[in-house]
Design an enzyme around this catalytic site. Structure first.
Site, PDB file in Angstrom:
ATOM      1  N   ALA A  26     -49.937  48.953   7.348  1.00 31.81           N
ATOM      2  CA  ALA A  26     -51.165  48.861   7.883  1.00 31.81           C
ATOM      3  C   ALA A  26     -52.154  50.031   8.029  1.00 31.81           C
ATOM      4  O   ALA A  26     -53.252  49.790   8.202  1.00 31.81           O
ATOM      5  CB  ALA A  26     -50.763  48.161   9.567  1.00 31.81           C
ATOM      6  N   TYR A  27     -51.416  51.406   8.032  1.00 31.57           N
ATOM      7  CA  TYR A  27     -52.275  52.437   8.249  1.00 31.57           C
ATOM      8  C   TYR A  27     -51.966  53.267   7.068  1.00 31.57           C
ATOM      9  O   TYR A  27     -52.359  54.563   7.277  1.00 31.57           O
ATOM     10  CB  TYR A  27     -51.805  53.117   9.636  1.00 31.57           C
ATOM     11  CG  TYR A  27     -52.181  52.251  10.660  1.00 31.57           C
ATOM     12  CD1 TYR A  27     -53.451  51.860  11.336  1.00 31.57           C
ATOM     13  CD2 TYR A  27     -51.239  51.373  11.251  1.00 31.57           C
ATOM     14  CE1 TYR A  27     -53.777  51.177  12.147  1.00 31.57           C
ATOM     15  CE2 TYR A  27     -51.434  50.630  12.453  1.00 31.57           C
ATOM     16  CZ  TYR A  27     -52.684  50.373  12.913  1.00 31.57           C
ATOM     17  OH  TYR A  27     -53.052  49.403  13.938  1.00 31.57           O
ATOM     18  N   SER A  28     -51.394  53.065   6.074  1.00 32.99           N
ATOM     19  CA  SER A  28     -50.876  53.992   4.964  1.00 32.99           C
ATOM     20  C   SER A  28     -50.778  53.319   3.600  1.00 32.99           C
ATOM     21  O   SER A  28     -50.685  51.968   3.632  1.00 32.99           O
ATOM     22  CB  SER A  28     -49.601  54.624   5.388  1.00 32.99           C
ATOM     23  OG  SER A  28     -48.678  53.572   5.280  1.00 32.99           O
ATOM     24  N   LYS A  45     -46.430  58.975   0.967  1.00 28.97           N
ATOM     25  CA  LYS A  45     -47.025  58.341   1.964  1.00 28.97           C
ATOM     26  C   LYS A  45     -48.439  58.792   2.416  1.00 28.97           C
ATOM     27  O   LYS A  45     -48.501  60.040   3.105  1.00 28.97           O
ATOM     28  CB  LYS A  45     -46.306  58.007   3.226  1.00 28.97           C
ATOM     29  CG  LYS A  45     -46.620  56.953   4.302  1.00 28.97           C
ATOM     30  CD  LYS A  45     -45.766  56.826   5.285  1.00 28.97           C
ATOM     31  CE  LYS A  45     -46.111  55.779   6.463  1.00 28.97           C
ATOM     32  NZ  LYS A  45     -45.125  55.370   7.303  1.00 28.97           N
ATOM     33  N   ASP A 105     -38.295  46.554  -2.445  1.00 29.34           N
ATOM     34  CA  ASP A 105     -37.595  46.321  -1.317  1.00 29.34           C
ATOM     35  C   ASP A 105     -37.153  45.053  -1.392  1.00 29.34           C
ATOM     36  O   ASP A 105     -37.243  44.239  -2.138  1.00 29.34           O
ATOM     37  CB  ASP A 105     -39.004  46.518  -0.126  1.00 29.34           C
ATOM     38  CG  ASP A 105     -40.018  45.655  -0.238  1.00 29.34           C
ATOM     39  OD1 ASP A 105     -39.785  44.313  -0.234  1.00 29.34           O
ATOM     40  OD2 ASP A 105     -41.173  45.898  -0.366  1.00 29.34           O
ATOM     41  N   ASP A 144     -38.802  48.320  14.167  1.00 29.43           N
ATOM     42  CA  ASP A 144     -39.449  47.355  13.214  1.00 29.43           C
ATOM     43  C   ASP A 144     -38.517  47.038  11.924  1.00 29.43           C
ATOM     44  O   ASP A 144     -38.981  47.005  10.645  1.00 29.43           O
ATOM     45  CB  ASP A 144     -40.734  47.855  12.420  1.00 29.43           C
ATOM     46  CG  ASP A 144     -41.744  47.211  12.019  1.00 29.43           C
ATOM     47  OD1 ASP A 144     -41.467  45.768  12.203  1.00 29.43           O
ATOM     48  OD2 ASP A 144     -42.459  47.312  11.188  1.00 29.43           O
ATOM     49  N   ASP A 162     -39.771  53.585   6.513  1.00 27.82           N
ATOM     50  CA  ASP A 162     -40.842  53.250   7.388  1.00 27.82           C
ATOM     51  C   ASP A 162     -40.701  53.418   9.110  1.00 27.82           C
ATOM     52  O   ASP A 162     -40.174  52.326   9.793  1.00 27.82           O
ATOM     53  CB  ASP A 162     -41.551  51.667   7.239  1.00 27.82           C
ATOM     54  CG  ASP A 162     -42.829  51.568   8.102  1.00 27.82           C
ATOM     55  OD1 ASP A 162     -43.261  52.524   8.655  1.00 27.82           O
ATOM     56  OD2 ASP A 162     -43.715  50.579   7.707  1.00 27.82           O
TER      57      ASP A 162
END
Length: 535
Positions: A26-28, A45, A105, A144, A162
């Site tokens: 979402a931010y990276s 990242k 992943d 998460d 993450d």
């Protein structure tokens, strides 16, 4: 950021060659890189400061950096946990240099294999559990846990990644106050937003962390998150590894969270009994009790009958149950272009090339109020395909076969509308050829190599939202497609898609109901994955 919380500046982007884009959050965004001089490969990242400040996430990033440093430097790291090699910043961005996991992943692997056999599930979950035990022993909660945050390394073992949502009680009061201060500074900088945008931002901040498919009942109830929430998420993952679908599914987040509240897990008849017992011990209690205090701990799990054959002391030497050669994603990522011509550093030109698209500049950000603008549905009667209509369609298909270079990707369906749109995901919008057909289908193709990249799911509950001449959104279960049209024909697209949705409503409903009943709707639609193989 204050001097105390600034990132290390021992290295700079000029110390690395940025070779390929591995993924995004979402931010990276995460890139495969090689260090100049050592030729060592890393995952870097990259976080845009402006984006972090806008969404008041700078404090969370500082916490993530501190947790990564604490685990790597103070605790000496763990083989199944991400390690921080270096971190630095420039004027516009923050960089975390991490150990790389070359085979993708577990979310990608699930799409590839559909499900895992029991031996593979035991192998994967035991390594995840070993990593969680390390975290929980040192008072760190991931918060998460989900398949896409478990990466596969070149040696076939996993690494938990993450830590953007992670928290720990190990930081002193001064450190936590500094993090909170940074968050407050973010908030002060956002005071210039109008009332509506501030309200929406507050709504986003108060939403629970994590992903609805793996979120625990206590997180839904009062937001309290502890180590037992990670255990719940691991239970959901084990179920998904074996069943090929998450335990709590629904057409939207509300239905998913309601099922979590009800603690209603259904096991198929062929679900392995040993795994069934394990999951019940992790997630289900008599009378549907969901008190996390009663949930099993990592230490108790490691002593569970399911893991009786696991030697926790030598687990890093265990031979992976899936040969690395079977991970097609690993083979794809090994096919990196020769880096001899790649110059060190990271600038806008390199960023655009790596993303196969173009960045969305601040001038293209839209007023959130505009997002409520919508077009009225246009009703179209159900067609009657008589002999003449069939002949006309066959003639049109013959012309399409000859003139349309995308015809072979459309399964014999007739194109109703096509054109270049830019599909926004994360920081960037990717250039795609969209083709709306009488299938009914909405296919998107990479125009550079003429490869189909996916299909937008047409569902009975979808909505098409017109924002302005250059922008429209398609809201589907689980995802919103944000589409930019620089030919200024967004309204034409909206009406064409709505026409198809109404015209083929019965067929769309039948496909959707069948897919939801069988639990494979989201496997049929969305981004195209490699063909599944058995092992």
């Amino acid at each position: 950021m204050s001097p105390e919380t600034k990132m290390d500046t021992q290295k700079t982007p000029m110390d690395f060659k940025f070779l390929a884009r591995l993924g995004e959050g979402a931010y990276s965004q995460v890139f495969r890189c090689k260090e100049v001089g050592t030729n060592a490969t890393f995952a870097i990242k990259v976080l845009e400061k402006e984006h972090l400040m806008k969404h008041q996430k700078m404090g969370a990033i500082i916490r993530e950096k501190k947790i990564l440093e604490y685990m790597t430097k103070d605790l000496g790291g763990h083989p199944f946990i991400s390690s921080l090699y270096s971190n630095f910043e420039d004027r516009d961005r923050i960089y975390f240099v991490l150990n790389i996991a070359e085979a993708g992943d577990l979310k990608e692997s699930l799409h590839h294999f559909h499900r895992f056999d029991l031996a593979t599930v035991k192998f994967l979950s035991s390594e995840i559990l070993s990593g969680l035990s390390f975290l929980h022993t040192h008072q760190i909660v991931h918060r998460d846990m989900k398949p896409e945050n478990v990466l596969i390394k070149k040696d076939g073992h996993i690494v938990i990644a993450d830590f953007g949502s992670a928290k720990t009680t190990k930081f002193g009061e001064e450190e936590e106050e500094e993090i909170q201060k940074t968050s407050s500074e973010d908030s002060d900088e956002n005071n210039s937003k109008d009332g509506y945008e501030q309200e929406k931002e507050q709504e986003r901040r108060t939403t629970f962390v994590g992903t609805a498919l793996y979120i625990s009942p206590e997180m839904l109830k009062d937001g309290e998150v502890g180590a037992k929430s990670d255990i719940w998420a691991l239970g959901c993952m084990i179920y998904e590894f074996l069943a090929g679908k998450p335990p709590f599914t629904g057409i939207n987040a509300y239905q998913q969270t309601r099922k979590v509240h009800e603690n209603n897990i259904v096991f198929d008849n062929d679900f392995p009994e040993s795994a069934r017992i394990l999951i019940k011990d992790m997630m289900i209690f008599e009378f549907q009790i969901s008190d996390p205090k009663l949930r099993i701990t990592t230490d108790q799990l490691m002593a569970h009958q399911f893991y009786k054959d696991v030697n926790w002391k030598t687990i890093t030497n265990t031979t992976p149950t899936v040969p690395l050669s079977k991970y097609s994603l690993y083979r794809e990522r090994e096919e990196i272009l020769d880096d001899d011509d790649v110059q060190p550093g990271f600038d806008l030109a390199r960023l655009i090339k790596l993303n196969d698209g173009f960045p969305l500049s601040p001038s293209m950000e839209l007023d959130l109020k505009d997002l409520f603008a919508a077009i009225a549905p246009v009703a179209v009667p159900q067609p009657k395909l008589n002999a003449r209509a069939r002949a006309e369609r066959e003639a049109a298909l013959a012309v399409q076969l000859h003139d349309n270079e995308y015809h072979l990707l459309l399964d014999g369906y007739l194109v109703i509308k096509q054109g270049i749109l830019h599909k926004k995901r994360g920081f960037f919008a990717r250039k795609r050829m969209f083709l709306l057909t009488d299938g009914p289908q909405l296919v998107y193709v990479d125009p550079s190599n003429k490869e189909a990249r996916g299909r937008v799911p047409l569902t009975p509950c979808m909505t098409i939202e017109y924002v302005n001449k250059k922008l429209f959104n398609i809201h589907t279960p689980g995802r919103t497609y944000i589409l930019y049209d620089y030919n200024k024909t967004a309204e034409e697209w909206c009406r064409a898609i709505e026409d198809v949705r109404v015209k083929y409503a019965a067929q769309i409903k039948k496909i959707y109901d069948k897919g939801m009943e069988e639990g494979n709707f989201h496997e049929i639609y969305g981004k195209i994955r490699p063909n599944r193989v058995s092992f």
